[in-house]
Design an enzyme around this catalytic site. Structure first.
Site, PDB file in Angstrom:
ATOM      1  N   LEU A  40     -24.912  11.605   5.292  1.00 31.90           N
ATOM      2  CA  LEU A  40     -25.852  12.290   6.180  1.00 31.90           C
ATOM      3  C   LEU A  40     -27.244  11.691   5.971  1.00 31.90           C
ATOM      4  O   LEU A  40     -27.676  11.495   4.830  1.00 31.90           O
ATOM      5  CB  LEU A  40     -25.887  13.794   5.883  1.00 31.90           C
ATOM      6  CG  LEU A  40     -24.636  14.606   6.239  1.00 31.90           C
ATOM      7  CD1 LEU A  40     -24.825  16.069   5.841  1.00 31.90           C
ATOM      8  CD2 LEU A  40     -24.324  14.509   7.728  1.00 31.90           C
ATOM      9  N   ASP A  41     -27.929  11.406   7.063  1.00 35.50           N
ATOM     10  CA  ASP A  41     -29.293  10.882   6.973  1.00 35.50           C
ATOM     11  C   ASP A  41     -30.216  11.913   6.319  1.00 35.50           C
ATOM     12  O   ASP A  41     -29.923  13.120   6.336  1.00 35.50           O
ATOM     13  CB  ASP A  41     -29.818  10.530   8.367  1.00 35.50           C
ATOM     14  CG  ASP A  41     -29.077   9.349   8.982  1.00 35.50           C
ATOM     15  OD1 ASP A  41     -28.476   8.577   8.211  1.00 35.50           O
ATOM     16  OD2 ASP A  41     -29.081   9.212  10.230  1.00 35.50           O
ATOM     17  N   PRO A  42     -31.343  11.477   5.775  1.00 35.14           N
ATOM     18  CA  PRO A  42     -32.273  12.418   5.122  1.00 35.14           C
ATOM     19  C   PRO A  42     -32.697  13.581   6.021  1.00 35.14           C
ATOM     20  O   PRO A  42     -32.879  14.702   5.531  1.00 35.14           O
ATOM     21  CB  PRO A  42     -33.470  11.528   4.765  1.00 35.14           C
ATOM     22  CG  PRO A  42     -32.870  10.170   4.579  1.00 35.14           C
ATOM     23  CD  PRO A  42     -31.768  10.080   5.593  1.00 35.14           C
ATOM     24  N   GLY A  43     -32.854  13.337   7.319  1.00 35.58           N
ATOM     25  CA  GLY A  43     -33.300  14.395   8.223  1.00 35.58           C
ATOM     26  C   GLY A  43     -32.198  15.299   8.729  1.00 35.58           C
ATOM     27  O   GLY A  43     -32.454  16.198   9.548  1.00 35.58           O
ATOM     28  N   VAL A  44     -30.966  15.103   8.275  1.00 36.94           N
ATOM     29  CA  VAL A  44     -29.814  15.888   8.737  1.00 36.94           C
ATOM     30  C   VAL A  44     -29.364  16.824   7.627  1.00 36.94           C
ATOM     31  O   VAL A  44     -29.339  16.458   6.451  1.00 36.94           O
ATOM     32  CB  VAL A  44     -28.652  14.959   9.151  1.00 36.94           C
ATOM     33  CG1 VAL A  44     -27.448  15.768   9.612  1.00 36.94           C
ATOM     34  CG2 VAL A  44     -29.110  14.001  10.242  1.00 36.94           C
TER      35      VAL A  44
END
EC number: 5.4.99.25
Length: 349
Positions: A40-44
């Site tokens: 998961l990306d940092p913003g997710v």
């Protein structure tokens, strides 16, 4: 060294990377073998399944399963419900995708499948929707493509993963809860730990199973493939290429594997259920004989069939005579004499 073999479902917050979560779980649990399933990306935020110990070997199996997300699409114009639903239908099924610029894979055209695309809510230019998709689908790219089809363009504003394979949002725990569970466990209270720690065989609830005999376990432990002779039973009717879970007769998970044939093609798994053995070799007056298994007939030999000699030479004396003619040591004429004698008898027929 810790001996944890299973899964923990972390509710990943926005901010840290998935690899940072790995590191924190490694420090909390004391288990050096830790890996996440689906980055998961940092913003997710959302479901981030952590595999510990031997469960790290199962990451690829879980990663191939479908995933579910809730996302917010921001469009550059206002649309009604019917317009959004109409476009969603176009994106249901197999679609083409090119990964975004910031991705861990090469930007090549690929096919991914959208199993379900559901409109949940709309507010001005924001569209809240839920998507169930094949592993490897980029939701950011999906939002961009939907915006192009709508005509005004669009982009992903928010994203949360709600399910990875059999692990859903209801099984999530914060990092603080995980930390508390292991602190209490070290003090002898395992109640919270048992609530968050998931055993390895949980992921195989819906998978076909192969139950092997105890005699096959040693070979399996050394990495040997499984052959019909070592199989006790198969459940679920797996097909060639299906992933199966391998269990012992005591219901212990010992391995996973891929079927090389269809289950119904393993014809020699158990063809005949033997009731009586009739071909035991016994000892009767120094001569081998076939003895019936039934104890009532234990000492009664079964008559052997009479041995048939080569050609028409059935009588023992005739055989001896012919053998003498063919054997120089017995006064015969050698192989030539035997051959000629045999041809004479053959001619008389």
């Amino acid at each position: 060294m810790s001996n944890l073999n299973g899964f923990i479902v972390v509710d990943k917050p926005k901010g840290p990377t998935s690899h940072q979560i790995d590191s924190w779980i490694r420090d909390i649990t004391g288990e050096p073998r830790v890996g996440h399933i689906g980055t998961l990306d940092p913003g997710v935020s959302g479901v981030l399944v952590m595999a510990l110990g031997k469960a790290t070997k199962l990451i690829d199996i879980v990663h191939r399963e479908s995933k579910e997300y809730v996302s917010v699409l921001r469009t550059y114009d206002k649309y009604d419900h019917d317009s959004i639903k109409s476009v969603f239908k176009e994106f249901t099924g197999k679609i083409y995708q090119i990964p975004p610029v910031r991705s861990a894979v090469s930007r090549e055209l690929r096919i991914r499948e959208i199993y379900n695309l559901e409109l949940l809510e709309m507010d001005e230019k924001f569209v809240l929707f839920k998507v169930c998709c094949e592993s490897g689908t980029y939701i950011r790219t999906l939002c961009t493509d939907i915006g192009y089809v709508l005509g005004s363009g669009g982009q992903m504003a928010e994203l949360r993963r709600t399910r990875t394979g059999p692990f859903d949002e209801s099984m999530c725990h914060t990092l603080q809860e995980v930390s508390d569970a292991f602190k209490l466990k070290s003090m002898g209270n395992e109640k919270l730990f048992k609530n968050i720690f998931i055993p390895m065989d949980f992921i195989f609830i819906k998978y076909p199973k192969v139950i092997v005999k105890e005699t096959a376990l040693k070979n399996i432990a050394h990495g040997s493939d499984i052959y019909p002779a070592g199989i006790h039973a198969i459940t679920g009717s797996p097909k060639k290429g299906d992933v199966v879970a391998v269990y012992t007769e005591k219901n212990e998970l010992v391995a996973t594997g891929t079927m090389m044939v269809n289950a119904d093609e393993i014809y020699d798994l158990k063809v005949i259920d033997i009731d009586n053995v009739l071909i035991e070799t016994g000892d009767n007056d120094g001569k081998d004989s076939l003895v019936r298994k039934d104890n009532r007939w234990k000492d009664i030999p079964v008559q052997k069939p009479e041995r048939k000699l080569h050609g028409n030479l059935q009588g023992s004396q005739e055989w001896k005579d012919t053998g003498n003619r063919g054997n120089p040591k017995r006064g015969g004429t050698g192989s030539k004499g035997f051959s000629s004698g045999f041809r004479k008898r053959k001619a008389k027929r």
